[in-house]
Structure formats: C-alpha cells, structure tokens
Design an enzyme around this catalytic site. Structure first.
Site, PDB file in Angstrom:
ATOM      1  N   CYS A  62       1.002  -1.238   0.026  1.00  0.00           N
ATOM      2  CA  CYS A  62      -0.049  -0.113   0.050  1.00  0.00           C
ATOM      3  C   CYS A  62       0.788   1.239  -0.028  1.00  0.00           C
ATOM      4  CB  CYS A  62      -0.764   0.019   1.333  1.00  0.00           C
ATOM      5  SG  CYS A  62      -1.957   1.266   1.496  1.00  0.00           S
ATOM      6  N   SER A  64       0.843   3.811   1.953  1.00  0.00           N
ATOM      7  CA  SER A  64       1.622   4.086   3.395  1.00  0.00           C
ATOM      8  C   SER A  64       2.412   3.027   3.694  1.00  0.00           C
ATOM      9  CB  SER A  64       0.330   4.050   4.309  1.00  0.00           C
ATOM     10  OG  SER A  64      -0.647   3.031   4.177  1.00  0.00           O
ATOM     11  N   HIS A  67       5.367   5.034   2.175  1.00  0.00           N
ATOM     12  CA  HIS A  67       5.749   6.474   2.885  1.00  0.00           C
ATOM     13  C   HIS A  67       6.374   5.959   4.016  1.00  0.00           C
ATOM     14  CE1 HIS A  67       3.185   8.040  -0.071  1.00  0.00           C
ATOM     15  NE2 HIS A  67       1.911   8.075   0.473  1.00  0.00           N
ATOM     16  N   HIS A  83       0.680  -3.978   6.437  1.00  0.00           N
ATOM     17  CA  HIS A  83      -0.549  -3.894   7.327  1.00  0.00           C
ATOM     18  C   HIS A  83      -1.697  -4.576   6.398  1.00  0.00           C
ATOM     19  CE1 HIS A  83      -0.697  -0.287   4.760  1.00  0.00           C
ATOM     20  NE2 HIS A  83      -2.078  -0.456   4.713  1.00  0.00           N
ATOM     21  N   CYS A 190      -7.506  -3.502   3.558  1.00  0.00           N
ATOM     22  CA  CYS A 190      -7.134  -1.860   3.596  1.00  0.00           C
ATOM     23  C   CYS A 190      -7.704  -1.125   2.426  1.00  0.00           C
ATOM     24  CB  CYS A 190      -5.646  -1.589   3.908  1.00  0.00           C
ATOM     25  SG  CYS A 190      -5.245   0.105   3.771  1.00  0.00           S
TER      26      CYS A 190
HETATM   27  N1  APR Z   1      -0.958  14.732  -8.458  1.00  0.00           N
HETATM   28  C1  APR Z   1      -1.717  13.665  -8.898  1.00  0.00           C
HETATM   29  N2  APR Z   1      -1.332  12.163  -8.819  1.00  0.00           N
HETATM   30  C2  APR Z   1      -0.330  11.968  -7.936  1.00  0.00           C
HETATM   31  C3  APR Z   1       0.543  12.966  -7.588  1.00  0.00           C
HETATM   32  C4  APR Z   1       0.082  14.466  -7.799  1.00  0.00           C
HETATM   33  N3  APR Z   1       0.871  15.620  -7.439  1.00  0.00           N
HETATM   34  N4  APR Z   1       1.466  12.597  -6.919  1.00  0.00           N
HETATM   35  C5  APR Z   1       1.144  11.208  -7.019  1.00  0.00           C
HETATM   36  N5  APR Z   1       0.057  10.878  -7.653  1.00  0.00           N
HETATM   37  C6  APR Z   1      -0.480   9.340  -8.271  1.00  0.00           C
HETATM   38  C7  APR Z   1       0.502   8.406  -8.414  1.00  0.00           C
HETATM   39  O1  APR Z   1       0.795   8.485  -9.904  1.00  0.00           O
HETATM   40  C8  APR Z   1      -0.499   7.308  -8.032  1.00  0.00           C
HETATM   41  O2  APR Z   1      -1.357   6.668  -9.075  1.00  0.00           O
HETATM   42  O3  APR Z   1      -1.237   9.144  -6.828  1.00  0.00           O
HETATM   43  C9  APR Z   1      -1.292   7.708  -7.185  1.00  0.00           C
HETATM   44  C10 APR Z   1      -1.133   7.079  -5.617  1.00  0.00           C
HETATM   45  O4  APR Z   1      -1.295   5.799  -5.724  1.00  0.00           O
HETATM   46  P1  APR Z   1      -0.275   4.615  -4.969  1.00  0.00           P
HETATM   47  O5  APR Z   1       1.023   5.108  -4.943  1.00  0.00           O
HETATM   48  O6  APR Z   1      -0.787   3.270  -5.461  1.00  0.00           O
HETATM   49  O7  APR Z   1      -0.908   4.603  -3.434  1.00  0.00           O
HETATM   50  P2  APR Z   1      -2.259   4.082  -2.818  1.00  0.00           P
HETATM   51  O8  APR Z   1      -1.950   2.841  -2.202  1.00  0.00           O
HETATM   52  O9  APR Z   1      -3.348   4.094  -3.753  1.00  0.00           O
HETATM   53  O10 APR Z   1      -2.235   5.094  -1.274  1.00  0.00           O
HETATM   54  C11 APR Z   1      -2.484   6.404  -1.897  1.00  0.00           C
HETATM   55  O11 APR Z   1      -3.893   6.469   0.301  1.00  0.00           O
HETATM   56  O12 APR Z   1      -4.047   5.119   2.304  1.00  0.00           O
HETATM   57  C12 APR Z   1      -3.415   6.193   1.697  1.00  0.00           C
HETATM   58  O13 APR Z   1      -1.454   6.063   2.770  1.00  0.00           O
HETATM   59  C13 APR Z   1      -1.843   5.904   1.654  1.00  0.00           C
HETATM   60  O14 APR Z   1      -1.431   8.092   1.331  1.00  0.00           O
HETATM   61  C14 APR Z   1      -1.422   7.113   0.709  1.00  0.00           C
HETATM   62  C15 APR Z   1      -2.851   6.953  -0.435  1.00  0.00           C
END
Ligand code: APR
Ligand code: ZN
Length: 390
Positions: A62, A64, A67, A83, A190
C-alpha cells in the site's frame, strides 16, 4: 465432513504444540529510514494474552507502507512493514475468544476494542488502541514479539505483515468467510474499505452526483469503484501518471486530468469543467497541496472533501480561512469509517456473493521472495495493487 474434522483436529494439535514456542521464519526488515528492505530470518514469539499469531498468506503493498519505509510517517525502526494482510490463525493467547486456530482472518490497521470512546460512539472508527498516529511500534504491553539477529524489531501499526508469521491484537483481527480466496482478499484488509468505503459508506456519494478523485493508484481506484457503484454521473480522475487512465476509465472515470499538462491549477480546471464545483472530492495520495486542490474543487455550499491519503508526519495544511464559512465540509476518513471487526468481514462476503468485484484492484501477484521486484513495479507506477504471496 471427515476431512473438515481431520483438518480442524490437526490444526488444534499443531496449535497446542506450537502455542508456547517461538517460530523462526522469513520476514522483511526495514533497518533504517529509506534503506532497502532486507529479507531476514526473524523470531516470532508466541502470542500473549489478548493476542493472535497468524500465518500470513498474502499481503499487499500500500502507498502508506512505502511512505513509512521512507521515514515519512511515524514508524519506529527497525521494524517489519506491511499492514494489508490475510492469513490463518496459528495460535491464540490467553483470553482470546473471537478467533481460533485455523480461522481465516484479515489484519486491521484500525482495531475495534468495543470499549473506548471511539468504538462506543456510533460514528467514526478511530479506536483509541490504534498505533497509526505517533506509532510506538510496540504491542499494548509495551513490548515487541519480533527479534532478528538478537535485536528487538518493532511492529508497524501493530500489524506487520511482510513476514510469514506475525502477532496481532485480537481486537485488530477480523474473522472472514472460510471460502475466501486468500491470494486476493488481503485487499479487503485496507485498499477496499479505505477507498470503496470512503465513497459508499463515509461520503455516501449520491446518485447523479459529480465527483473528483485525486490519485488513481490502489486507493483512488477503489474510490472510483465506490463512486460508480453509488451512481455518480460524472467522475473526474486526476493523476500525474497517464498510464493509470485506461484502467481508471474502465472502472468508471469519465474525465482524466494530468495536472502536469494543464496550463492552470487543476482545481481551476475542475471548477470550469463543472461550472460550480464537485459534490464530492477525494484526496488519495497524501500530499497537502493536493488536499488543498481537492478542497478548492468542491461546490462552495454543499461540497464534501474527503481526505483519504496520509500526509507526511508534521506536515501542515493551510486553508484560506475567509472562505471556510460558505458551507463545504472537510472530512478525514480512515478505512471508510467502518467499525472494522463488525463491518470488514461483510465486504469479503459481498465479494464472494459477487456484490462487489475487487479483481480489477489487484493487478499483480508475486511470491514474497520477489519483494524488491514488487517495489520496483510499484515505484515505476505499473501496479494498482501488488500482492505478495507466501
Ligand atoms: N498529483 C496527482 N497524482 C499524483 C501526484 C500528484 N501530485 N503524486 C502522485 N500521484 C499519483 C500516483 O501517480 C499514483 O497513481 O497518486 C497515486 C498514488 O497511488 P499509490 O502510490 O498506488 O498509493 P495508494 O496505495 O493508492 O495510497 C494512496 O492513500 O491510504 C493512503 O497512505 C496511503 O497516502 C496513501 C494514499
Ligand atoms: Zn476502541
């Protein structure tokens, strides 16, 4: 029947034999912030009172987790990340009554103790016994169940699923349907409640409404699915990675925007596209600037902005205070506001009964040994959800 009887008996015998012993197994350890995860042999102690030891069968990667490994969230190093997990109860500590060895379960980043102020209130789910905010990396008694090379290893959010065996609080375990396919349902630990739940349960997206979803990764895709299932008429998807657009369209996104290709701020474009702003805006990335864009995409009077992404520790959000009074709602949401143990098992049953389809949310499955490849694919933006299998 006979088979079931034999299975239950052998699990019970195994569990009696192993209840009191430490298990040595493979796990990924994050030794320091921003270091490469290392697959190690770790010792997993037996569960203490109120705890459950689980044989993990699958775990998702995920946003997070990434991160936290980078040191952006409050994690205590060294620790075992992960998690979003599914597994089978291996043994239980004293007093555990809601699960037994052999049960299929999901790990829960937000427990449900059923006795704290959050659990007793009809709204919300942020149980006081969670370890997601200012994380201690320890179990409730202040100790850890993991060691590696003689060193104490911390837990992540009291879950830690990048390991063959983990120990979790009974209140952070959801017992699920025995027919659940264990190579997929980790997503319901999650991704599905966080995204789909934010739309259908927390925002209660209305039929015919207009939505914008910032971030089309795993969580954003699940939000899109929830908006679509709720009958949203228009779903605007925003992502800097255009490779995410075809899948997002297939899930229900009607308009795709890449903020890096726009000549104006994305929220201004959303305002112009809708004329008045959206009914529901979701932030699913974890960036304060994008949270502001989501807020400023909302209809001034009744727009609802849901913050789903987890921003880096100590980051700040600066709103134009003079415009808050107009009526918009800014709301944080974690795991779709579901009371986790009460509601998450139902999502698994809904999946088994074809009421929700989580399959498009799981794009990759790899053996645990290929953890590094899985992270490479994640960083390259190729995955929606990659599940590691043990
Ligand atoms: N603007 C638009 N899209 C963005 C930007 C931005 N500045 N920065 C990143 N992205 C996009 C990425 O290209 C990606 O497709 O945001 C998406 C994030 O998705 P994932 O990395 O797959 O993360 P995900 O598991 O979906 O989690 C997203 O939700 O639960 C929370 O902690 C988790 O903060 C995280 C968020
Ligand atoms: Zn509680």
């Amino acid at each position: 029947m006979l088979n079931d009887f034999w299975y239950a008996n052998s699990i019970n015998t195994l569990s009696r034999l192993s209840r009191s012993r430490t298990i040595t197994c493979r796990a990924a350890v994050a030794w320091a912030a921003n270091s490469t995860l290392s697959i190690e042999e770790v010792q997993v102690e037996p569960p203490k009172a109120g705890e459950v030891r689980i044989k993990v069968t699958s775990t998702g990667i995920c946003g997070s987790d990434d991160h936290a490994i980078k040191g952006l969230l409050s994690a205590v190093f060294p620790y075992i990340p992960g998690h979003e997990g599914a597994g089978i109860v291996e043994s239980i500590g004293k007093g555990v009554s809601s699960v037994k060895p052999g049960d299929k379960v999901l790990t829960l980043i937000i427990p449900q103790c059923r006795e704290c102020s959050s659990c007793l209130h009809p709204k919300g789910n942020f149980c006081e016994k969670q370890d997601a905010l200012s994380s201690s990396g320890l179990m409730l008694d202040g100790t850890s169940r993991f060691t590696c090379k003689g060193k104490k290893i911390h837990h992540s959010f009291r879950t830690s699923t990048f390991t063959e065996y983990t120990v979790v609080l009974e209140i952070a375990v959801a017992k699920i349907d025995a027919a659940a396919p264990m190579d997929k349902v980790s997503a319901i630990s999650c991704e599905v409640p966080t995204g789909y739940g934010a739309a259908v349960h927390s925002a209660k997206v209305t039929r015919g409404s207009t939505c914008v979803v910032y971030g089309l990764g795993g969580i954003g895709s699940a939000i899109v699915m929830g908006c679509k299932a709720s009958g949203a008429a228009r779903i605007i998807g925003v992502d800097i990675n255009e490779e995410k657009f075809p899948r997002a369209r297939a899930l229900g996104v009607t308009d795709c925007l890449n903020p890096r290709k726009l000549k104006k701020p994305v929220q201004q474009v959303v305002m112009e596209m809708t004329g008045v702003g959206v009914d529901f805006a979701f932030e699913a990335i974890g960036l304060p600037d994008v949270m502001l864009a989501a807020w400023d995409s909302c209809h001034l009077s009744h727009g609802v902005c849901l913050i789903v992404g987890v921003a880096p520790s100590n980051s700040k959000l600066s709103l134009d205070a003079s415009k808050i009074f107009s009526g918009r709602t800014l709301k944080g949401v974690c795991l779709g506001d579901y009371k986790t143990r009460d509601c998450i098992p139902q999502l698994v049953t809904d999946y088994l009964q074809n009421k929700i389809n989580i399959d498009p949310l799981v794009t990759h499955q790899l053996p645990f040994d290929q953890l590094h490849k899985a992270f490479e694919l994640y960083h390259a933006g190729k995955t929606i959800r990659c599940i590691l299998l043990f």
